[in-house]
Design a protein around this motif. Sequence first.
Motif, PDB file in Angstrom:
ATOM      1  N   THR A  13      12.336  10.744  -9.996  1.00 36.26           N
ATOM      2  CA  THR A  13      11.160  10.808 -10.867  1.00 36.26           C
ATOM      3  C   THR A  13      11.073   9.526 -11.681  1.00 36.26           C
ATOM      4  O   THR A  13      11.952   9.232 -12.488  1.00 36.26           O
ATOM      5  CB  THR A  13      11.257  12.026 -11.803  1.00 36.26           C
ATOM      6  OG1 THR A  13      11.437  13.209 -11.018  1.00 36.26           O
ATOM      7  CG2 THR A  13      10.002  12.167 -12.633  1.00 36.26           C
ATOM      8  N   ARG A  14      10.016   8.776 -11.466  1.00 33.87           N
ATOM      9  CA  ARG A  14       9.915   7.445 -12.068  1.00 33.87           C
ATOM     10  C   ARG A  14       9.826   7.493 -13.584  1.00 33.87           C
ATOM     11  O   ARG A  14      10.393   6.634 -14.264  1.00 33.87           O
ATOM     12  CB  ARG A  14       8.705   6.712 -11.481  1.00 33.87           C
ATOM     13  CG  ARG A  14       8.882   6.336 -10.022  1.00 33.87           C
ATOM     14  CD  ARG A  14       7.568   6.019  -9.357  1.00 33.87           C
ATOM     15  NE  ARG A  14       6.751   7.227  -9.206  1.00 33.87           N
ATOM     16  CZ  ARG A  14       5.580   7.251  -8.581  1.00 33.87           C
ATOM     17  NH1 ARG A  14       5.087   6.146  -8.049  1.00 33.87           N
ATOM     18  NH2 ARG A  14       4.891   8.377  -8.477  1.00 33.87           N
ATOM     19  N   ASP A  61       0.086   4.407  -8.496  1.00 34.84           N
ATOM     20  CA  ASP A  61      -0.323   5.786  -8.201  1.00 34.84           C
ATOM     21  C   ASP A  61      -1.314   6.329  -9.217  1.00 34.84           C
ATOM     22  O   ASP A  61      -1.766   7.473  -9.079  1.00 34.84           O
ATOM     23  CB  ASP A  61       0.909   6.697  -8.140  1.00 34.84           C
ATOM     24  CG  ASP A  61       1.632   6.603  -6.808  1.00 34.84           C
ATOM     25  OD1 ASP A  61       0.960   6.322  -5.798  1.00 34.84           O
ATOM     26  OD2 ASP A  61       2.858   6.793  -6.766  1.00 34.84           O
ATOM     27  N   SER A  94       0.220  10.935   1.546  1.00 32.06           N
ATOM     28  CA  SER A  94       1.479  11.429   1.012  1.00 32.06           C
ATOM     29  C   SER A  94       2.588  10.458   1.369  1.00 32.06           C
ATOM     30  O   SER A  94       2.591   9.855   2.439  1.00 32.06           O
ATOM     31  CB  SER A  94       1.811  12.815   1.592  1.00 32.06           C
ATOM     32  OG  SER A  94       1.884  12.744   3.000  1.00 32.06           O
ATOM     33  N   ALA A  95       3.545  10.304   0.442  1.00 36.24           N
ATOM     34  CA  ALA A  95       4.638   9.371   0.659  1.00 36.24           C
ATOM     35  C   ALA A  95       5.572   9.890   1.747  1.00 36.24           C
ATOM     36  O   ALA A  95       5.719  11.090   1.949  1.00 36.24           O
ATOM     37  CB  ALA A  95       5.413   9.134  -0.637  1.00 36.24           C
ATOM     38  N   ASP A 108      12.527   5.072  -6.314  1.00 37.47           N
ATOM     39  CA  ASP A 108      11.810   5.456  -5.094  1.00 37.47           C
ATOM     40  C   ASP A 108      12.130   6.886  -4.673  1.00 37.47           C
ATOM     41  O   ASP A 108      11.305   7.567  -4.076  1.00 37.47           O
ATOM     42  CB  ASP A 108      12.168   4.508  -3.949  1.00 37.47           C
ATOM     43  CG  ASP A 108      11.443   3.176  -4.062  1.00 37.47           C
ATOM     44  OD1 ASP A 108      10.406   3.135  -4.730  1.00 37.47           O
ATOM     45  OD2 ASP A 108      11.937   2.189  -3.485  1.00 37.47           O
ATOM     46  N   ARG A 120       3.298  10.719  -5.152  1.00 35.31           N
ATOM     47  CA  ARG A 120       3.270   9.372  -4.591  1.00 35.31           C
ATOM     48  C   ARG A 120       2.164   9.258  -3.546  1.00 35.31           C
ATOM     49  O   ARG A 120       2.062  10.071  -2.642  1.00 35.31           O
ATOM     50  CB  ARG A 120       4.618   9.024  -3.965  1.00 35.31           C
ATOM     51  CG  ARG A 120       5.756   9.019  -4.975  1.00 35.31           C
ATOM     52  CD  ARG A 120       7.081   8.719  -4.299  1.00 35.31           C
ATOM     53  NE  ARG A 120       8.188   8.940  -5.213  1.00 35.31           N
ATOM     54  CZ  ARG A 120       8.691   8.004  -6.026  1.00 35.31           C
ATOM     55  NH1 ARG A 120       8.166   6.800  -6.019  1.00 35.31           N
ATOM     56  NH2 ARG A 120       9.707   8.282  -6.843  1.00 35.31           N
ATOM     57  N   GLY A 121       1.343   8.222  -3.699  1.00 36.55           N
ATOM     58  CA  GLY A 121       0.266   7.955  -2.754  1.00 36.55           C
ATOM     59  C   GLY A 121      -0.970   8.795  -2.939  1.00 36.55           C
ATOM     60  O   GLY A 121      -1.911   8.672  -2.155  1.00 36.55           O
ATOM     61  N   GLN A 165      13.470   7.549   3.017  1.00 42.16           N
ATOM     62  CA  GLN A 165      13.414   6.189   2.512  1.00 42.16           C
ATOM     63  C   GLN A 165      14.146   5.248   3.473  1.00 42.16           C
ATOM     64  O   GLN A 165      15.157   5.614   4.064  1.00 42.16           O
ATOM     65  CB  GLN A 165      14.055   6.114   1.126  1.00 42.16           C
ATOM     66  CG  GLN A 165      13.309   6.888   0.053  1.00 42.16           C
ATOM     67  CD  GLN A 165      11.953   6.272  -0.247  1.00 42.16           C
ATOM     68  OE1 GLN A 165      11.755   5.081  -0.106  1.00 42.16           O
ATOM     69  NE2 GLN A 165      11.014   7.111  -0.650  1.00 42.16           N
ATOM     70  N   GLU A 214       4.514  12.757 -13.887  1.00 37.03           N
ATOM     71  CA  GLU A 214       4.813  12.027 -12.657  1.00 37.03           C
ATOM     72  C   GLU A 214       3.768  12.364 -11.595  1.00 37.03           C
ATOM     73  O   GLU A 214       3.661  13.515 -11.168  1.00 37.03           O
ATOM     74  CB  GLU A 214       6.204  12.400 -12.151  1.00 37.03           C
ATOM     75  CG  GLU A 214       6.565  11.807 -10.814  1.00 37.03           C
ATOM     76  CD  GLU A 214       7.032  10.372 -10.910  1.00 37.03           C
ATOM     77  OE1 GLU A 214       7.290   9.762  -9.869  1.00 37.03           O
ATOM     78  OE2 GLU A 214       7.151   9.862 -12.048  1.00 37.03           O
ATOM     79  N   SER A 248       5.294   0.838  -9.617  1.00 33.72           N
ATOM     80  CA  SER A 248       5.045   1.937  -8.688  1.00 33.72           C
ATOM     81  C   SER A 248       4.191   3.022  -9.333  1.00 33.72           C
ATOM     82  O   SER A 248       3.293   3.590  -8.701  1.00 33.72           O
ATOM     83  CB  SER A 248       6.386   2.514  -8.219  1.00 33.72           C
ATOM     84  OG  SER A 248       6.193   3.651  -7.410  1.00 33.72           O
ATOM     85  N   LEU A 249       4.462   3.310 -10.598  1.00 37.73           N
ATOM     86  CA  LEU A 249       3.719   4.340 -11.314  1.00 37.73           C
ATOM     87  C   LEU A 249       2.257   3.946 -11.490  1.00 37.73           C
ATOM     88  O   LEU A 249       1.341   4.748 -11.273  1.00 37.73           O
ATOM     89  CB  LEU A 249       4.373   4.583 -12.678  1.00 37.73           C
ATOM     90  CG  LEU A 249       4.111   5.912 -13.379  1.00 37.73           C
ATOM     91  CD1 LEU A 249       4.665   7.069 -12.567  1.00 37.73           C
ATOM     92  CD2 LEU A 249       4.742   5.906 -14.766  1.00 37.73           C
TER      93      LEU A 249
END
Length: 363
Positions: A195-196, A247, A319-320, A192, A312-313, A324, A309, A243-244
């Motif tokens: 970088t996933r 997105d 935007s994320a 989270d 996010r969102g 967190q 990558e 998660s990836l």
Amino acid sequence: MLGALAGTVLLPRLGHRLCLVLSASAFVAGPLWMAVCPNWRILTTARVVAGLGIGLGAVVSPVYLGEVAPAALRGRVVSLYELLIAAGMFAAALCNFGIGSSADSALLPGVPRWRIMLGAPALPSRGYARYVLGVMVLMYTCNYLDRFVLTMMIQPIKADLEISDAMIGFLMGPAFAFFYTISGVPIARWADRGTRTHVIALGLALWSAATAASGLARSFVHLALARVLVGVGEAAGSPPAHSLIADYFPPERRARSIALYTMGASVGIGLGYALGGWLSESVGWRMSFVLVGIPGLLLALVVRFGMVEPPRGVIEGRSAVGEQPPPRDALRTPARLKTYRQIAIATSPYTLASYGFRMWIPP
């Protein structure tokens, strides 16, 4: 084009000076508007305003210079003006090359350049999203392949290492599942924040290397340590992959994408049974582990260097949040959901039974 058309219409009616004032105002206001615009639609409007100013100036300026300059110098004055325009375009191209080359690395492959120029989010193309999904399916296939290949090599491992069924049960159960479970939450939190693609690549490389190293085990302890590393590595696979995928695919296509991704588990289990039995008979259980682990190491390179990558969102136009939530909120939130509790209660005995059958029923 619109600026040039406006110049031909306004010049006879407003005169040179007023047209130049309008051109300069639009040329200055447009970029300033771009700097504070809240969304891509307003940014597009600001670019149109700036374009009108530039086009209007391009039409009016040569005419005005031709009239105010002395007749003997008129050609040279207009030529100098055109030379200055060319120098400005060249400087802009150099700036675009310097800034754009670094910015392009953050964009997704397949994103049309015109969307970025208009300020729209860098949405992934469908082709590249399918490529990412295909890589994730292969990753999940390797996940279950490396997890279940041990099932078909129980007898030769027992005979070679002189271990009991209880020890085999520990290798396939607690040695893997305990560390897989306790590693999942902190690794998911890392995904989270970080970088996933890097998290997935590192986990894939770890569990694949541990699978290959299982073939070098000379005792029960060695094999148990390898299974522990397999569990830790595989914990870095599915959470960041979900998660990836979220997105890369919009909500209306997300369920089908997750279903295709989950299909990799069934494929991996089938390959674990098929390859485990065939390779064990052909090259022995030690070389079987090595051969099964190598593809995952190669795939880890693809994930690390062949995937981008996404922001996010971005697929949902948002935007994320930078901050967190604390870990306890991540545990409390699903616990408050009645549906989640019911699914967890139903899944636990099902998993207990299905894994037991999968591990011990095959001959």
